[in-house]
Scaffold this active site. Structure first.
Site, PDB file in Angstrom:
ATOM      1  N   LYS A   1     -10.038  27.139  -0.118  1.00 25.05           N
ATOM      2  CA  LYS A   1      -9.054  26.232  -0.743  1.00 25.05           C
ATOM      3  C   LYS A   1      -9.703  24.860  -0.880  1.00 25.05           C
ATOM      4  O   LYS A   1     -10.570  24.490  -0.089  1.00 25.05           O
ATOM      5  CB  LYS A   1      -7.765  26.152   0.082  1.00 25.05           C
ATOM      6  CG  LYS A   1      -7.881  25.439   1.409  1.00 25.05           C
ATOM      7  CD  LYS A   1      -6.513  25.343   2.053  1.00 25.05           C
ATOM      8  CE  LYS A   1      -6.382  24.240   3.099  1.00 25.05           C
ATOM      9  NZ  LYS A   1      -7.281  24.305   4.224  1.00 25.05           N
TER      10      LYS A   1
ATOM     11  N   ASP B   1      -7.604  24.613  10.201  1.00 25.46           N
ATOM     12  CA  ASP B   1      -7.679  23.291   9.587  1.00 25.46           C
ATOM     13  C   ASP B   1      -6.774  22.330  10.354  1.00 25.46           C
ATOM     14  O   ASP B   1      -5.556  22.460  10.330  1.00 25.46           O
ATOM     15  CB  ASP B   1      -7.228  23.427   8.120  1.00 25.46           C
ATOM     16  CG  ASP B   1      -7.421  22.148   7.347  1.00 25.46           C
ATOM     17  OD1 ASP B   1      -7.688  21.107   7.999  1.00 25.46           O
ATOM     18  OD2 ASP B   1      -7.291  22.179   6.117  1.00 25.46           O
TER      19      ASP B   1
ATOM     20  N   THR C   1     -19.177  20.326  -0.706  1.00 24.86           N
ATOM     21  CA  THR C   1     -18.400  21.415  -1.319  1.00 24.86           C
ATOM     22  C   THR C   1     -16.985  20.997  -1.653  1.00 24.86           C
ATOM     23  O   THR C   1     -16.372  21.519  -2.584  1.00 24.86           O
ATOM     24  CB  THR C   1     -18.331  22.628  -0.383  1.00 24.86           C
ATOM     25  OG1 THR C   1     -17.655  22.219   0.818  1.00 24.86           O
ATOM     26  CG2 THR C   1     -19.719  23.138  -0.032  1.00 24.86           C
ATOM     27  N   ARG C   2     -16.445  20.079  -0.864  1.00 24.72           N
ATOM     28  CA  ARG C   2     -15.068  19.587  -1.014  1.00 24.72           C
ATOM     29  C   ARG C   2     -14.071  20.734  -0.958  1.00 24.72           C
ATOM     30  O   ARG C   2     -13.068  20.765  -1.679  1.00 24.72           O
ATOM     31  CB  ARG C   2     -14.910  18.780  -2.294  1.00 24.72           C
ATOM     32  CG  ARG C   2     -15.788  17.531  -2.251  1.00 24.72           C
ATOM     33  CD  ARG C   2     -15.601  16.661  -3.445  1.00 24.72           C
ATOM     34  NE  ARG C   2     -14.237  16.183  -3.556  1.00 24.72           N
ATOM     35  CZ  ARG C   2     -13.703  15.810  -4.716  1.00 24.72           C
ATOM     36  NH1 ARG C   2     -14.412  15.890  -5.819  1.00 24.72           N
ATOM     37  NH2 ARG C   2     -12.461  15.377  -4.764  1.00 24.72           N
TER      38      ARG C   2
ATOM     39  N   THR D   1     -16.748  20.132   3.756  1.00 26.01           N
ATOM     40  CA  THR D   1     -17.846  19.163   3.698  1.00 26.01           C
ATOM     41  C   THR D   1     -17.664  18.306   2.464  1.00 26.01           C
ATOM     42  O   THR D   1     -16.983  18.691   1.505  1.00 26.01           O
ATOM     43  CB  THR D   1     -19.223  19.849   3.608  1.00 26.01           C
ATOM     44  OG1 THR D   1     -19.342  20.466   2.325  1.00 26.01           O
ATOM     45  CG2 THR D   1     -19.444  20.858   4.694  1.00 26.01           C
TER      46      THR D   1
ATOM     47  N   ASP E   1      -5.433  -3.975   6.080  1.00 26.54           N
ATOM     48  CA  ASP E   1      -6.049  -3.813   7.396  1.00 26.54           C
ATOM     49  C   ASP E   1      -7.573  -3.683   7.330  1.00 26.54           C
ATOM     50  O   ASP E   1      -8.266  -4.056   8.235  1.00 26.54           O
ATOM     51  CB  ASP E   1      -5.439  -2.634   8.155  1.00 26.54           C
ATOM     52  CG  ASP E   1      -5.457  -1.362   7.320  1.00 26.54           C
ATOM     53  OD1 ASP E   1      -5.999  -1.381   6.196  1.00 26.54           O
ATOM     54  OD2 ASP E   1      -4.919  -0.343   7.784  1.00 26.54           O
TER      55      ASP E   1
ATOM     56  N   ASP F   1       0.854  -1.183   0.000  1.00 29.68           N
ATOM     57  CA  ASP F   1       0.000   0.000   0.000  1.00 29.68           C
ATOM     58  C   ASP F   1       0.885   1.227   0.000  1.00 29.68           C
ATOM     59  O   ASP F   1       1.875   1.279   0.718  1.00 29.68           O
ATOM     60  CB  ASP F   1      -0.875  -0.001   1.258  1.00 29.68           C
ATOM     61  CG  ASP F   1      -2.173  -0.729   0.997  1.00 29.68           C
ATOM     62  OD1 ASP F   1      -2.673  -0.629  -0.138  1.00 29.68           O
ATOM     63  OD2 ASP F   1      -2.664  -1.404   1.911  1.00 29.68           O
TER      64      ASP F   1
ATOM     65  N   SER G   1     -12.661  24.083   1.976  1.00 25.32           N
ATOM     66  CA  SER G   1     -12.824  24.732   3.275  1.00 25.32           C
ATOM     67  C   SER G   1     -12.251  26.139   3.161  1.00 25.32           C
ATOM     68  O   SER G   1     -11.655  26.491   2.136  1.00 25.32           O
ATOM     69  CB  SER G   1     -12.089  23.927   4.353  1.00 25.32           C
ATOM     70  OG  SER G   1     -10.704  23.922   4.060  1.00 25.32           O
TER      71      SER G   1
END
Lengths: 690, 597
Positions: A403, A352, A389-390, A386, A526, A315, A392
């Protein structure tokens, strides 16, 4: 990697127990599982009978003292081999004892319904059954393996993992599995029990490390067959010597046929006792080394397969790159100063708490010395991220700073009737091509520029992959990223191949594809969605932090939950196989010298001219035979540390490994016994044996 | 040893390799069923035979069916040879009017020819009629050799095929080996031998008037000599090419009608090793990696060449006891020097010693000198070459499949040392293959050791011995080594036509042939079912000089360790006694070992 104290090779308590076990293991019903050592035991018993006969009647085939000495040497050969196995098991048992301490009965708080507020009933943990729901509060031991259905808590799992830092367990997602015997440190959890007593992860681990359910691995069985075949050949070669020598005596008219004692001594010297005696110890020690690396293998077969693996599916996140992306550059749009971009980016990131957000603040400070500002004091209004909107941001003094991902910002800006400059789009593309993630910053309808978030490839990983390539192992990076990003990171990390936009189905298909071509595939996982791929892979390491489903599907559990450990697992597997091969070669090569010791001695009376073969110039037939059997017994003891620790492993291509090991264990195996037997002979002579 | 000797051996080896390479490639095409000139010419015959026998050419057999077909075919062949011998007195083409052969010798001979051993319990021209020789022995010479090649072809298919149940068709492999390889080569060789003077006729005997009359053992005057004749050349050709070795005449290739000149001697030596050496190239061609074939060939040569030099060297050096008496044993223009006892003067030391090594390296067993009269070391080499399991060249097909069994063991042990479970040519070597490979190595060795042990303690075993002491032991050990490894050469000095030896060695021949061949087919079946593991940097390379060393080491170590005690009591003690006699310190041992007193 491991916080366990590596156990010293010879711990007094383990040695004591192993000595007792060595005698217990003399039981012929157990010895028969090991044909080589069984033959030695029969030989020991036979010579003991010869000694008793000689001592009682006084008319033995050889001096009673000589028969006794040979007999004792043979018994010690068996005991030493048993001791080696017991030592290997003992180390596992010691580990199991530690684990067992964690498995005490506790009083569990059983809930009538899967709610925290439900009625509580006190039950002994041993009586909990699958499906019961319990409440575990701060300070309580978790009474059994289960799934968190409600709550978040920090849990101390050091009893199992040895890792002292507490881990978070919460309902839903990939961190919902809890293990019996671990302790909740803060808050509370509602847990649905998923395993009946005796079948828990802890129970399985204990039986695994104890070797209680140890079965011979396929390669071990094959080697056993070869050793049994060699034993048969040598049995024939020695048994037929009796009629040959009877003929020689009757024909030469002097001497006496070779004595049975010498024949048994010759037989034991020739059959591969060294590897026969150490074979099971090597296997157990391989499991043990896994345990020392904090990996629990569910079978020896898995350890063996680890040595054969030639494709590693890794991974990206956590294995190849550090878990989080970090801001590495500010790329302003045309007509925007870098300072303006940095300022806006920093403002939008101050609140953030994601690692990416924090890394922007850090970079801003590093670039322009911008300090953190108290947003509340400034009267800023935070716009949280959110899924819709993706993006913040922050509203401050009428400035609306946002951004987010390129798509989101483009939508946001175009929604206000503005356009995104072509230059910015180009930058975005460049950044993606480099394997980084572009984060676009906008103020109002104006795009200020791009923040480059970069996946940081772990230090040293590239060398590790180069090493893997040299020993013939292909590394494949698995990532959810788009192919462009994936290709860039793959190139930087130096993996051989990558699977981008990976879905569980794609992973499974890839494993099957490799297996179809004859490869053996190892992977780590996992999440529950990893389970099908884990079940398909030949070596599947599930993380201890992973879900129950993942743990069930894998054949190894990494208690440290460190995906990079796959590389060590492969090395341990290889080392175990190499140790087996090296000691088999060594054991067989040893025979040459033993012939030169015993053959002239055995026929000294009939054919004195065979004395020319006494290259070592051994003192007498008696000391020659004794020296050979003593050497044969001592070499087992001398090699126990090697069997337990494994031979030195350095990653190198197969031809290099072969050349070196053949030189050391093949040629060394031919040469070494000559001086050793000579020294033992000198010692015996000095002690007055003649 | 002389420079001339070295040159002769080098020329021989050069010719061998030069001829083996193209023949190997050709045989590869034959087994793959690819069209070749021979198939264009003989194809109709091949297809006609299948139609006649009701065989489908594209049939695929599993290993058990393959083995069953093979065993039934060999059984039928053995029964036919047995029957022919028992009733030859009433059958035609028996110009010498020979009677029925005894049951034990018939059994021994039938087994001997079915197993490609060609041990001679019979006496050639004095026991067998021309019909028995041609219809019984010569036919078996072809098909027993073809059987060995068929098994090898099946084993190679096991390596080449992926997840497949079939390993080919025994009938097709048998037919193609005979029709496309053995028959054409035999034809060419037989004509060449006839041109050198090897006899080929159906007439019975010739009578020659002696120039100088002499007196026989019974005191009567002898004025005539009866010369046995017969269709020798055709049988000699296949006896060498098929590593059979059973002579037309009792004296085998020492007989002037069977091997008259130095040229015929050279051709026959070449013929003995030609197909076994060429099959190494076939192996390389079929597994699509020529280096794999070279490795096996080089491993064989690495064992063969030094041992050939030991034999020739030991014979050239002569007897140290004679040397100490001042006898000149050096080679010169006027004498061959060395130990010429039991050797034909037209072959000399080099070509007798080299032949001994060649015929025992291959499981041929034809002789052109008396191995019994070799020096102890010179005699040890042929014996040991057989005891290694006839894998240094060995029988046609059987030598290489035996060697591959050793390679499997070598790969298994050393493969582990590179940290992988072992694989050979991309196939995983697991418990089943190891078990079968162990049987291949174990059973012939067991037959030699046990057979010799019994012969040592029963009066019927020791009574027929020509010599007492260590040398007598060598004779017995040699006989069982030869039988159990399907060589068929005799040390001599031992009368083997009695019930005990005829039966015991007959049983050993059966063990040494079928208990090797069946496990090999089982390996073929198991390998064919497996997937192919792609080679990578972590794979044990089996095409390198290091692997040659490894393979040689495995063969020698297992071979040496198994037989060193027995050899120590035979040729080694003889040799030590001979050289010990020089120092005078062990003169007692000398007389003990040599005269048995």
């Amino acid at each position: 990697m491991s916080t366990h104290q590596a156990r010293p090779l010879f711990e007094a308590a383990i040695v004591r127990r192993a000595i007792i076990d060595a005698f217990v293991k003399l039981d012929p019903r157990r010895m028969i599982r090991n044909p080589v050592m069984f033959v030695v035991e029969v030989g020991s018993a036979f010579t003991t009978a010869l000694f008793v006969h000689a001592a009682v009647t006084g008319k033995g085939e050889a001096p009673a003292g000589f028969i006794l000495a040979v007999s004792l040497c043979l018994w010690f050969t068996v005991l030493f081999a048993n001791f080696a196995e017991a030592m290997a098991e003992g180390r596992g048992k010691a580990q199991a004892d530690t684990l067992r301490k964690a498995r005490k009965d506790v009083t569990a708080k059983r809930l009538a319904e899967p709610r925290r507020e439900a009625a509580v009933e006190a039950v002994v943990s041993a009586r909990l059954r699958q499906g019961d729901v319990v409440l575990v509060e701060a300070g309580d031991l978790i009474p059994g393996d289960g799934e968190v259905v409600e709550g978040v808590a920090s849990v101390d799992e050091s009893a199992i993992t040895g890792e002292s830092a507490p881990v978070i367990r919460e309902s839903g997602g990939d961190r919902s599995a809890v293990t019996g015997g671990t302790r909740v440190l803060s808050d509370w959890l509602v847990v649905r029990i998923t395993a009946n007593p005796g079948e828990t992860f802890l129970d399985r681990m204990i039986s695994m490390v104890e070797g209680a359910k140890r079965q011979k691995t396929p390669n071990e069985i094959a080697l056993d067959i070869l050793l049994a075949g060699l034993t048969l050949i040598f049995l024939l070669a020695t048994v037929t010597l009796l009629p040959y020598s009877m003929y020689a005596v009757s024909s030469a008219g002097r001497g006496s046929p070779v004595s049975l004692t010498v024949l048994v001594a010759l037989l034991v010297c020739l059959i591969p006792t060294t590897i026969g005696g150490l074979l099971s110890a090597i296997g157990i020690a391989g499991m043990d080394r896994m345990i020392q690396a904090n990996v629990i293998a569910t079978s020896g077969r898995a350890v063996e397969a680890a040595g054969d693996v030639d494709v590693l599916l890794l991974d990206k996140t956590g294995t190849i790159t550090l878990g989080n992306r970090q801001a590495t550059a500010f790329l302003p749009a045309p007509g925007v100063t870098e300072a303006a971009l940095v300022d806006a980016a920093q403002l939008s990131s101050l609140a953030d708490e994601t690692p990416e957000g924090r890394s922007i603040v850090v970079l801003a400070k590093k670039k322009l010395g911008l300090r953190g500002r108290d947003l509340h004091a400034l009267g800023a209004k935070l716009v949280p991220f959110t899924a819709q909107t993706r993006m913040s941001g922050v509203d401050l003094d009428g400035r609306r700073i946002r951004k987010g991902s390129t798509d989101a910002i483009v939508r946001y800006v175009e929604g206000q009737g503005a356009t995104v400059p072509a230059e910015v789009r180009r930058v975005v593309e460049d950044v993606s091509k480099k394997g980084s993630t572009p984060l676009v910053v906008a103020e109002g309808s104006r795009v200020l520029g791009v923040v480059e978030l970069k996946d940081i490839v772990k230090g040293g990983i590239q060398e590790r992959f180069a090493e893997m390539r040299r020993i013939g192992i292909r590394t494949v990076m698995i990532t959810g990223d788009n192919p462009l990003t994936a290709a860039a990171i793959a190139a930087e990390a130096g993996v051989d191949d990558f699977l981008a936009e990976a879905t569980p189905e794609a992973k499974l298909a890839m494993i099957r594809d490799y297996q179809q071509k004859g490869h053996l595939v190892a992977m780590t996982g996992d999440g529950t969605n990893d389970a099908p791929a884990l079940a398909q892979a030949d070596v599947a390491v599930s993380m201890n932090t992973g879900t129950q489903a993942a743990k069930e599907a894998g054949n190894m559990v990494d208690l440290d939950s460190n995906p990079t450990k796959l590389l060590s697992i492969v090395e341990i597997g290889k080392q175990m196989l190499m140790t087996r091969g090296a000691l088999t070669t060594f054991s067989t090569a040893n025979d040459v010298a033993k012939y030169f010791a015993i053959i002239p001695a055995a026929f000294a009376a009939t054919y004195p001219s065979l004395g020319a073969l006494n290259l070592m110039g051994l003192h007498s037939p008696t000391t020659a035979v004794l020296s050979a059997v003593i050497f044969n017994a001592l070499i087992i003891i001398a090699l126990i540390p090697l069997a337990l620790r494994g031979i030195r492993y350095r990653p190198a291509p197969a031809p290099v490994l072969l050349r070196r090991n053949l030189l050391v264990y093949g040629l060394g195996g031919v040469v070494l016994p000559f001086p050793c037997i000579k020294v033992i002979d000198l010692g015996l002579t000095a002690m007055g044996v003649s | 040893m002389s420079a001339n000797g070295v040159v002769q051996i080098v020329v021989f080896l050069g010719a061998l390799v030069a001829l083996a390479a193209p023949l190997g490639g050709y045989m590869g095409r034959v087994f793959a069923g690819e069209a070749s000139w021979a198939q264009r010419v003989l194809g109709p015959l091949e297809r006609g035979m299948y139609r006649l026998a009701g065989v489908r050419a594209d049939e695929e057999m599993g290993w058990k069916r393959y083995a069953a077909a093979l065993l039934l075919f060999n059984l039928a062949g053995a029964l036919a040879v047995y029957g022919l011998q028992r009733v030859q007195q009433v059958l035609p083409v028996n110009p010498a009017g020979l009677g029925a052969v005894s049951p034990e010798v018939s059994f021994n001979t039938a087994v001997s020819f079915a197993t490609n051993t060609n041990w001679q319990a019979y006496g050639g021209e004095t026991t067998l009629s021309h019909l028995t020789q041609m219809l019984g022995l010569t036919v078996q010479n072809f098909v027993s050799a073809a059987t060995g090649m068929a098994v090898l072809a099946a084993l190679i298919r096991g390596f080449v095929r992926r997840t497949s149940e079939g390993i080919g068709s025994f009938w097709v492999d048998l037919t193609r080996s005979t029709l496309y390889v053995l028959l054409p080569l035999s034809l060419v060789l037989a004509l060449a031998l006839v041109s050198e003077g090897v006899v080929q006729t159906l007439s019975g005997q010739a009578t020659a008037q002696l120039l100088d009359a002499t007196t026989g053992a019974d005191g009567k005057a002898v004025t005539q000599q009866v010369l046995a004749l017969g269709p020798a050349a055709s049988q000699v050709a296949i006896k060498q090419l098929g590593t059979n070795g059973g002579g037309f005449f009792n004296a085998n290739s020492a007989h002037p009608f069977e091997n008259p000149t130095a040229v015929s001697n050279f051709l026959q030596m070449l013929a003995i090793l030609l197909i076994p050496a060429a099959l190494c190239f076939t192996f390389g061609a079929l597994v699509k990696d020529r280096r794999q074939g070279w490795v096996v060939l080089l491993a064989m040569l690495a064992i063969f060449v030094p041992l050939a030099f030991v034999t020739v060297g030991a014979e050239q050096a002569g007897n140290p006891v004679l040397a100490s008496l001042g006898v000149d044993q050096a080679a010169s223009a006027l004498q061959a020097g060395g130990n010429m006892e039991g050797k034909e003067v037209r072959f000399g030391i080099v070509n007798s010693g080299l032949w001994a090594a060649v015929t025992t390296a291959a499981s041929n067993g034809s002789v052109n000198a008396m191995h019994d009269s070799f020096t102890p070391l010179g005699g040890l080499v042929p014996m040991w070459l057989m005891q290694l399991g006839e894998v240094v060249f060995g029988g046609v097909g059987s030598g290489l499949y035996g060697m591959i069994a050793y390679a499997i063991v070598a790969v298994f042990v050393s493969g582990l040392m590179v940290g992988r479970t072992p694989e050979y040519l991309g196939k995983k070597i697991e418990a089943f293959e190891v078990k079968m490979a162990s049987l291949v190595i174990l059973l012939p060795a067991a037959a030699v050791l046990i057979g010799t042990a019994i012969a040592c303690v029963v009066p019927v075993g020791t009574a027929p011995l020509g010599n007492p002491g260590a040398h007598g032991f060598s004779e017995v050990l040699y006989a069982f080594s030869s039988g159990a490894n399907n060589n068929g050469s005799a040390f001599g000095g031992l009368t083997v036509s009695g019930v005990f030896y005829a039966t015991a060695i007959g049983v050993c021949m059966l063990v040494g042939r079928y208990w090797v061949l069946i496990p090999v087919l089982a390996i073929a079946g198991s390998l064919a079912r497996k997937k192919v593991v792609p080679a990578g940097a972590g794979t044990l390379p089996t095409h390198t000089p290091l692997f040659v060393v490894l393979l040689v080491g495995t063969v020698l170590l297992v071979g040496a360790l198994t037989f060193v005690p027995a050899l120590a009591l035979g040729p080694i003690v003889e040799h030590l006694a001979l050289s010990g006699a020089l120092s005078g310190a062990l003169s007692g041992a000398l007389s003990g070992a040599l005269s048995g007193q």
